[in-house]
Design an enzyme around this catalytic site. Structure first.
Site, PDB file in Angstrom:
ATOM      1  N   GLU A   1       0.830  -1.206   0.000  1.00 34.47           N
ATOM      2  CA  GLU A   1       0.000   0.000   0.000  1.00 34.47           C
ATOM      3  C   GLU A   1       0.863   1.254   0.000  1.00 34.47           C
ATOM      4  O   GLU A   1       0.359   2.369   0.112  1.00 34.47           O
ATOM      5  CB  GLU A   1      -0.934   0.017   1.209  1.00 34.47           C
ATOM      6  CG  GLU A   1      -0.249   0.090   2.559  1.00 34.47           C
ATOM      7  CD  GLU A   1      -1.232   0.358   3.691  1.00 34.47           C
ATOM      8  OE1 GLU A   1      -1.600   1.530   3.857  1.00 34.47           O
ATOM      9  OE2 GLU A   1      -1.609  -0.592   4.384  1.00 34.47           O
TER      10      GLU A   1
ATOM     11  N   HIS B   1      -2.533 -10.655  11.583  1.00 36.57           N
ATOM     12  CA  HIS B   1      -2.040  -9.329  11.205  1.00 36.57           C
ATOM     13  C   HIS B   1      -1.959  -8.501  12.487  1.00 36.57           C
ATOM     14  O   HIS B   1      -2.891  -8.485  13.289  1.00 36.57           O
ATOM     15  CB  HIS B   1      -2.987  -8.674  10.208  1.00 36.57           C
ATOM     16  CG  HIS B   1      -2.731  -7.217  10.007  1.00 36.57           C
ATOM     17  ND1 HIS B   1      -1.539  -6.740   9.512  1.00 36.57           N
ATOM     18  CD2 HIS B   1      -3.503  -6.120  10.274  1.00 36.57           C
ATOM     19  CE1 HIS B   1      -1.585  -5.414   9.462  1.00 36.57           C
ATOM     20  NE2 HIS B   1      -2.759  -5.017   9.918  1.00 36.57           N
TER      21      HIS B   1
ATOM     22  N   CYS C   1      -3.379  -3.281   4.344  1.00 42.95           N
ATOM     23  CA  CYS C   1      -2.441  -4.315   4.784  1.00 42.95           C
ATOM     24  C   CYS C   1      -2.729  -5.692   4.207  1.00 42.95           C
ATOM     25  O   CYS C   1      -2.055  -6.663   4.553  1.00 42.95           O
ATOM     26  CB  CYS C   1      -2.443  -4.406   6.311  1.00 42.95           C
ATOM     27  SG  CYS C   1      -2.058  -2.855   7.134  1.00 42.95           S
TER      28      CYS C   1
END
Length: 590
Positions: A125, A290, A159
Site C-alpha cells: 500500500e 495481522h 495491509c
C-alpha cells in the site's frame, strides 16, 4: 528454463501428485466433498510456501524512550500497545528498494535462478507511482537471466495486499496456466504516521515467499474464508503524503467484525472439507494474526476464544470448556443449591451464581456473567470490557503457547502492514531451528486484514517438503534433505539480525520522519541518509531525477566485483555495486 523443460516439469508433477481437484459440475456442498479431478485434469501436490526471506530496517527507536520524548504516560506504548521497539527507514529506502532487497536475497539464498520464476506478485500500500508497479521495478533483477516471461503485477488494499499476492501465486500454480516454474509473492511497506498518538504503531519491512508444489507449508484447500465490505476506517486520500487518515475506533470494530466472520466461515468449511477434525483454537499449533500492535493481537486471540465459547452448548460451556480451567473452579456441593466456590480472584468481577442440576450439567446465572455473554449479538460486543477481560483471562495460557511466539518481529519492528502476518509466520518458525521436524503434521491458522476492508482466514499444514532445487530442476549445492529444515534454518538468525540493528534517539527518529515528509515526491532529489548503517546486500535509493525516475544501488555483501547481473541492472536504470551469491550458513548446508 526452456518451454520444453517447463512442460516436462508440469507433466512429471501431474504423474506423481495425488489427484485432488474438483471435476466440472461437482457441488461445493458438504454432501459433495473435494474429489479427484476428471477429464485428465490434475492439481500439483502440496502447493504452498517453499522458502521465505524477510527484511526489516537496520535502525530502530526504543518505545520507552519514545514515550518520554512524546510526553506520553509511562507504559502507554510498551504496555498499552505492547510494543518494544520501532524499526524505520531513512530517506535512503523506499518501497522499491525494500522489495528489491528481499527478492534478491530470496533468490540468492535458495539458488533457484531468476529463470525458474514464472509469476511474481507484489502486495503493497506504499504507493510512490500511480501507474508504474513495484513489480515492474523488480523485473530489473531478472534482466541478466533473460527471463521477461513473468506474470503478475501489484495488489493494493491497505495491509491485505500481501495475502492477495500469495493467493494469486498459489492459484496460478494450481491452475491450468501453470508452466512448471515457481511463483514468488512479495509483500512490503513503509508504515508511518503523522506525529501523534498513532506514530508508535509505525514500522517497515518486506517479505518474499517462494511458492510451488511439494512445499513444507501447504495451504489447505477449500477452507479459505474471506470477509470484504466497504468502510472508511483507514485510507490514504492525500497522494502527496505518506500519512493515512485513520478512524481508530472504527478500525478496531472492522478488525473484530472481519475476524468473527472469517472464523465462522472457516470453521464451517473445515468441518465439511478437512479430514482432520477442526473444532476451534485447540485444533491449531499456532494462530497468527495481522498485527497493527501486539495488544490488539492478544485481544483478537481472546475474541476467538469467545467465539469458541459461543459455539458450545450451554451445558458444555458451563461444565467442560477447557479454557474455564483458567479460573480454577473448585466446586463442593452440600445440597441442591449450596456451593462453596474457590475461584481465581478475577472471577469476582463476573459475580457467578451457580446452580447444579446434575454432576456434569450446570445452569449459570450471572450478573452480567459469563453465560450471559454467549447470547449477546456479536456486533454489540466489540468494545465490551467485561467480555474482553473475561476471555483474555480465560485464553491467557493458550495465547502464550499459540500466538505469543509469533510476535517477535511485531514487537521489535512494529506494524509492517502487508508483511505483518508473514512476519508472524517467520517469527513462529524461527523458534524451531533446533527441531523443525517436531512441527510436521501441525496446522497453523492465519488471519490477514486490510482496512477498507478486505480480510481472509486460512490454514497451513506443515510437511517435510522438498528443497527448492528439486522442483525447478536446477542444481543447487545448498540443497537439504528436507524443505522444512531449509526453510526454518533460513529464519534461525532473526534474533541475531534484530540485535545487530542500530539504536537511534527519538530525536533522530523524529527528524528522519520529518525529512521524509518534507521530501516525499520531491524531484529532483538526492537522499542524505547514511548508507553505512544499512545491512550488507541492502538496496537503497541514490537519487530521483527531474522526471521522477528513481535510481538504486546496493551495498556490497562480500566482494566489490560486479557480476553480469549487476551490469544488467545498471543498464536497466537500477545501479548496483554487485549482485553476489549470499553465502549459505554452515547450519543449512547439506
Amino acid at each position: 528454463m526452456s518451454k520444453k523443460q517447463c512442460m516436462s516439469a508440469w507433466e512429471e508433477n501431474c504423474k506423481v501428485v495425488s489427484l485432488n481437484g474438483h471435476a466440472p459440475g461437482i457441488s461445493d456442498s458438504c454432501d459433495a466433498p473435494i474429489t479427484p479431478a476428471k477429464q485428465g485434469g490434475c492439481w500439483p501436490q502440496d502447493v504452498g510456501i517453499i522458502a521465505m526471506e524477510i527484511y526489516f530496517p537496520s535502525q530502530f527507536v526504543d518505545q520507552t524512550e519514545l514515550e518520554e520524548f512524546d510526553g506520553a504516560s509511562k507504559g502507554k506504548y510498551t504496555i498499552g500497545l505492547g510494543q518494544t521497539r520501532l524499526g524505520f527507514c531513512s530517506d535512503r529506502e523506499d518501497i522499491n528498494s525494500l522489495c528489491l532487497t528481499v527478492l534478491t536475497q530470496l533468490v540468492e539464498k535458495t539458488g533457484i535462478g531468476y529463470q525458474s520464476i514464472g509469476r511474481l506478485e507484489v502486495g503493497t500500500e506504499t504507493i510512490i507511482d500511480k501507474s508504474k508497479s513495484v513489480k515492474s521495478v523488480l523485473m530489473s533483477a531478472f534482466a541478466a537471466s533473460g527471463n521477461s516471461d513473468v506474470e503478475g503485477v501489484d495488489s493494493t488494499n491497505a495491509c491485505y495486499g500481501g495475502t492477495a499476492a500469495l493467493i494469486n501465486a498459489v492459484n496460478w500454480v494450481e491452475s491450468s496456466s501453470w508452466d512448471g516454474r515457481y511463483a514468488v509473492a512479495v509483500a512490503g511497506d513503509i508504515a508511518i504516521y503523522a506525529s501523534g498518538a498513532a506514530r508508535p504503531t509505525s514500522g517497515a519491512g518486506a517479505v518474499a515467499m517462494l511458492v510451488g508444489p511439494n512445499a513444507p507449508l501447504v495451504l489447505d484447500r477449500g477452507v479459505r474464508s474471506s470477509y470484504m465490505t466497504h468502510s472508511y476506517d483507514f485510507y490514504k486520500p492525500v497522494l502527496s503524503s505518506e500519512y493515512p487518515v485513520v478512524d481508530g475506533k472504527l478500525s478496531i470494530q472492522c478488525y473484530f467484525s472481519a475476524l468473527d466472520s472469517c472464523y465462522a466461515a472457516y470453521l464451517s468449511k473445515a468441518r465439511c472439507r478437512l479430514e482432520e477434525k477442526v473444532t476451534g483454537l485447540e485444533s491449531f499449533k499456532a494462530v497468527l494474526f495481522h498485527a497493527p500492535y501486539c495488544k490488539l493481537v492478544q485481544k483478537s486471540f481472546a475474541r476467538l476464544a469467545y467465539n469458541d465459547f459461543r459455539n458450545l452448548s450451554a451445558e458444555t460451556a458451563a461444565a467442560v470448556h477447557p479454557d474455564l480451567m483458567a479460573f480454577r473452579f473448585v466446586l463442593a456441593c452440600n445440597s441442591r443449591y449450596d456451593f462453596r466456590v474457590a475461584v481465581h480472584p478475577g472471577l469476582m468481577v463476573f459475580r457467578f451464581v451457580l446452580a447444579c442440576n446434575s454432576r456434569y450439567a450446570f445452569r449459570v446465572a450471572v450478573h452480567p456473567g459469563l453465560m450471559a455473554f454467549r447470547d449477546r449479538p456479536l456486533d454489540q460486543t466489540y468494545f465490551d470490557k467485561d467480555i474482553e477481560k473475561a476471555f483474555m483471562t480465560v485464553s491467557q495460557r493458550a495465547f502464550l503457547s499459540k500466538t505469543r511466539p509469533s510476535l517477535m518481529l511485531a514487537t521489535e519492528v512494529g506494524n509492517m502492514y502487508t508483511p505483518s502476518v508473514y512476519g508472524a509466520l517467520a517469527s513462529f518458525l524461527s523458534n524451531y531451528s533446533e527441531n523443525p521436524e517436531s512441527l510436521i503434521g501441525e496446522r497453523l491458522c492465519l488471519f490477514s486484514f486490510g482496512s477498507g476492508l478486505a480480510s481472509t482466514m486460512y490454514s497451513l499444514v506443515i510437511k517435510e517438503g522438498t528443497a527448492p532445487a528439486a522442483v525447478s530442476g536446477s542444481s543447487c549445492p545448498q540443497r537439504l534433505s528436507s524443505g522444512l529444515t531449509q526453510l526454518v534454518a533460513s529464519l534461525s538468525d532473526l534474533q541475531e539480525r534484530l540485535e545487530s540493528r542500530t539504536k537511534v534517539s527519538p530525536k533522530v527518529f523524529s527528524e528522519s520522519l520529518q525529512l521524509r515528509e518534507t521530501t516525499h515526491h520531491l524531484a529532483p532529489y538526492t537522499p542524505t541518509g547514511s548508507i553505512d548503517q544499512l545491512y550488507p546486500g541492502t538496496w537503497y535509493l541514490t537519487g530521483v531525477d527531474d522526471k521522477h525516475r528513481r535510481q538504486y544501488d546496493r551495498r556490497p555483501v562480500h566482494t566489490p566485483t560486479p557480476t553480469p547481473a549487476a551490469a544488467a541492472l545498471k543498464v536497466a536504470g537500477v545501479a548496483a555495486k554487485e549482485v553476489p551469491q549470499i553465502r549459505i550458513p554452515a547450519a543449512i548446508k547439506s
